[in-house]
Write a protein that holds these residues in place. Structure first.
Motif, short mmCIF file in Angstrom:
data_model
loop_
_atom_site.label_atom_id
_atom_site.label_comp_id
_atom_site.label_asym_id
_atom_site.label_seq_id
_atom_site.Cartn_x
_atom_site.Cartn_y
_atom_site.Cartn_z
N LEU A 1 0.83 -1.20 0.00
CA LEU A 1 0.00 0.00 0.00
C LEU A 1 0.86 1.26 0.00
CD1 LEU A 1 -3.02 0.89 0.27
CD2 LEU A 1 -2.59 1.07 2.74
N ALA A 2 1.88 1.28 0.87
CA ALA A 2 2.73 2.46 1.00
C ALA A 2 3.51 2.75 -0.27
CB ALA A 2 3.68 2.29 2.18
N PHE A 3 4.13 1.73 -0.82
CA PHE A 3 4.99 1.97 -1.98
C PHE A 3 4.19 2.16 -3.26
CE2 PHE A 3 7.99 0.29 1.09
CZ PHE A 3 9.01 1.24 0.98
N ALA A 4 2.98 1.62 -3.33
CA ALA A 4 2.14 1.85 -4.50
C ALA A 4 1.68 3.31 -4.56
CB ALA A 4 0.92 0.93 -4.45
N HIS A 5 1.57 3.94 -3.38
CA HIS A 5 1.07 5.32 -3.33
C HIS A 5 2.16 6.32 -2.95
CE1 HIS A 5 -3.20 4.30 -3.83
NE2 HIS A 5 -2.92 3.20 -3.14
N GLY A 6 3.40 5.87 -2.84
CA GLY A 6 4.50 6.78 -2.54
C GLY A 6 4.42 7.40 -1.15
N ILE A 7 3.97 6.61 -0.16
CA ILE A 7 3.81 7.11 1.21
C ILE A 7 4.91 6.53 2.08
CG2 ILE A 7 2.25 7.21 3.21
CD1 ILE A 7 -0.05 6.62 1.23
N PRO A 8 5.53 7.32 2.95
CA PRO A 8 6.55 6.79 3.87
C PRO A 8 5.99 5.66 4.73
CG PRO A 8 6.58 9.19 3.88
CD PRO A 8 5.36 8.79 3.10
N LEU A 9 6.83 4.65 4.95
CA LEU A 9 6.45 3.49 5.75
C LEU A 9 7.37 3.39 6.96
CD1 LEU A 9 4.88 0.71 5.98
CD2 LEU A 9 6.80 -0.28 4.72
N VAL A 10 6.79 3.09 8.13
CA VAL A 10 7.60 2.87 9.33
C VAL A 10 7.18 1.56 9.98
CG1 VAL A 10 8.04 5.31 9.80
CG2 VAL A 10 6.04 4.20 10.82
N ALA A 11 8.16 0.86 10.54
CA ALA A 11 7.92 -0.38 11.26
C ALA A 11 7.77 -0.07 12.74
CB ALA A 11 9.07 -1.36 11.03
N VAL A 12 6.85 -0.76 13.40
CA VAL A 12 6.55 -0.49 14.80
C VAL A 12 6.70 -1.75 15.64
CG1 VAL A 12 4.70 0.15 16.41
CG2 VAL A 12 5.00 1.43 14.28
N ASN A 13 7.35 -1.59 16.79
CA ASN A 13 7.43 -2.65 17.78
C ASN A 13 6.11 -2.71 18.53
OD1 ASN A 13 7.83 -3.62 20.61
ND2 ASN A 13 9.93 -3.96 19.95
N HIS A 14 5.52 -3.89 18.61
CA HIS A 14 4.20 -4.05 19.21
C HIS A 14 4.16 -3.61 20.67
CE1 HIS A 14 0.20 -5.81 19.59
NE2 HIS A 14 0.59 -6.44 20.68
N VAL A 15 5.22 -3.88 21.41
CA VAL A 15 5.27 -3.49 22.82
C VAL A 15 5.31 -1.97 22.95
CG1 VAL A 15 6.59 -3.65 24.96
CG2 VAL A 15 6.40 -5.65 23.47
N LYS A 16 6.12 -1.32 22.13
CA LYS A 16 6.18 0.15 22.15
C LYS A 16 4.83 0.75 21.76
CE LYS A 16 11.15 0.61 21.18
NZ LYS A 16 12.16 1.15 20.25
N ALA A 17 4.12 0.06 20.87
CA ALA A 17 2.81 0.56 20.46
C ALA A 17 1.84 0.54 21.63
CB ALA A 17 2.28 -0.29 19.30
N HIS A 18 1.88 -0.51 22.44
CA HIS A 18 1.00 -0.56 23.61
C HIS A 18 1.27 0.64 24.53
CE1 HIS A 18 -1.52 -4.06 23.47
NE2 HIS A 18 -0.52 -4.87 23.19
N VAL A 19 2.53 0.97 24.73
CA VAL A 19 2.87 2.13 25.57
C VAL A 19 2.39 3.42 24.91
CG1 VAL A 19 4.76 3.44 26.60
CG2 VAL A 19 4.83 0.93 26.62
N ALA A 20 2.53 3.49 23.59
CA ALA A 20 2.15 4.70 22.85
C ALA A 20 0.65 4.97 22.91
CB ALA A 20 2.60 4.59 21.39
N ALA A 21 -0.14 3.96 23.27
CA ALA A 21 -1.58 4.17 23.41
C ALA A 21 -1.85 5.27 24.44
CB ALA A 21 -2.26 2.88 23.84
N ALA A 22 -0.97 5.40 25.44
CA ALA A 22 -1.15 6.42 26.47
C ALA A 22 -1.05 7.83 25.90
CB ALA A 22 -0.13 6.23 27.59
N TYR A 23 -0.24 8.01 24.85
CA TYR A 23 -0.10 9.34 24.26
C TYR A 23 -1.42 9.84 23.67
CZ TYR A 23 4.94 8.30 24.43
OH TYR A 23 6.20 7.98 24.85
N LEU A 24 -2.27 8.90 23.26
CA LEU A 24 -3.53 9.28 22.63
C LEU A 24 -4.51 9.88 23.61
CD1 LEU A 24 -3.92 6.14 20.35
CD2 LEU A 24 -3.28 8.45 19.62
N GLU A 25 -4.40 9.51 24.89
CA GLU A 25 -5.34 10.00 25.90
C GLU A 25 -4.68 10.89 26.95
OE1 GLU A 25 -8.78 6.63 25.79
OE2 GLU A 25 -7.02 6.16 27.01
N TYR A 26 -3.36 10.97 26.90
CA TYR A 26 -2.61 11.86 27.80
C TYR A 26 -1.67 12.70 26.92
CZ TYR A 26 -4.24 8.68 31.47
OH TYR A 26 -5.02 7.92 32.32
#
Length: 337
Positions: free
Chosen positions: A101-126
């Motif tokens: 999807l990213a490369f077909a539309h020329g959009i930057p792609l980033v890989a995410v660690n699942h554990v870090k993503a769980h922690v990042a959920a806090a940024y959405l509400e704090y």
């Protein structure tokens, strides 16, 4: 910037659009296709079935996420995808779809660690939450403390040496007849039983450390249940749930106290699927209040696997210009290797 998040690390296929800007976090869509009913037939996640279900759902829910957010793929500034850790077959579905999807539309792609993503959920509400702080991730695969140095740099302080709290809840829940996943059912049942009815060993490793071991606790609980059944008695399920939950919560509070003292932290983030457990949330809230520590815990909908948390984590990877290319691969391991 609109970030499209994609999550497929286990048995939830999810896509989300999150508007991420300095001081602003807005979830515009967060679509989750659950596989619980499928895996409930088998008492747990069947990796091959999970992978096939991801293949069937991922395109549909991605475009549903875009439509719900009221944008098109051309409006997306970054595609963030969970690449590790998790079930390898399940991860590969999300990674390969996101790459295409990213490369077909020329959009930057980033890989995410699942554990870090769980922690990042806090940024959405704090939205004012910023590193450094301490995080506790409690899930089916992790029970770990982290010193969060920056939005993208984590240092593990302590962890389970074998099984995780979530797996421990599910295992004993299954033995006493709880439907999969057993965590939520155990949480509710524990409120009805006597927490001091059964003596069980603590999963907190003895000494000045932040480590756990849940295998011995599971064995002890299983031996108790089987022993009673061999005598012709069916033990109280509520007492088992209450006693089992208490010993896990006490261990988590004990090790969290040690970490708060050793890290001199002013903020504690609780994250992961088991962060939804009401007993753990309540006990840690009391501990932090007593210690004068700010306690940040995502709402229940952001504790379980979802793509909004992946988008949040991906935004900070984007700011660090940690871009992925077409060689991006999935990994079952925490370190991505």
């Amino acid at each position: 910037m609109y970030v499209l998040g994609i999550e497929s690390s286990c048995d939830e296929t999810s896509a989300a659009v999150v508007l991420m800007e300095e001081g602003k976090r807005e979830i515009l869509s967060n679509i989750v296709a659950s596989q619980i009913e499928i895996h409930r037939l088998y008492g747990g996640v069947v990796p091959e079935i999970a992978s096939r279900a991801h293949i069937e759902a991922i395109s549909r829910i991605t475009y549903e996420a875009l439509d719900t957010a009221g944008i098109t793929i051309s409006d997306v500034g970054c595609v963030a995808v969970t690449s590790h850790p998790g079930l390898i077959g399940a991860l590969l579905v999300g990674v390969n779809f996101a790459k295409s999807l990213a490369f077909a539309h020329g959009i930057p792609l980033v890989a995410v660690n699942h554990v870090k993503a769980h922690v990042a959920a806090a940024y959405l509400e704090y939205p004012t939450l910023k590193p450094p702080f301490t995080a506790l991730v409690v899930s089916g695969g992790h029970t770990s403390f982290y010193s969060v140095k920056t939005h993208t740099e984590f240092c593990e302080i302590g962890a389970t040496r074998d099984d995780a709290a979530g797996e421990a809840f599910d295992k004993i829940g299954r033995v006493i007849g709880m439907p999969y996943p057993g965590g939520a059912a155990m949480d509710a049942l524990a409120k009805e039983g006597d927490a001091n009815a059964i003596k069980l060993p603590s999963p907190a490793i003895v000494g000045d450390n932040a480590d756990f071991s849940f295998s011995g606790l599971k064995t002890a609980a299983l031996n108790y249940i089987n022993g009673e059944r061999q005598k012709g008695n069916e033990p109280s399920h509520a007492d088992i749930a209450a006693s089992y939950t208490k010993v896990i919560v006490d261990a988590i509070v004990k090790k969290t106290s040690y970490v708060l003292d050793s890290e001199k932290t002013a903020q504690l983030v609780l994250a992961g699927g088991v962060a939804a457990n009401s007993h753990i949330r309540g006990a840690l809230e009391q501990l932090c209040k007593k210690r004068g520590v700010e306690f940040c815990r995502p709402s229940l909908k952001l504790c379980s696997d979802n793509a909004a948390m992946v988008a949040a984590a991906g935004y900070f990877e984007y700011l660090e210009q940690n871009f992925a290319n077409t060689s991006l691969n999935a990994s079952a391991n925490d370190d991505g290797n």
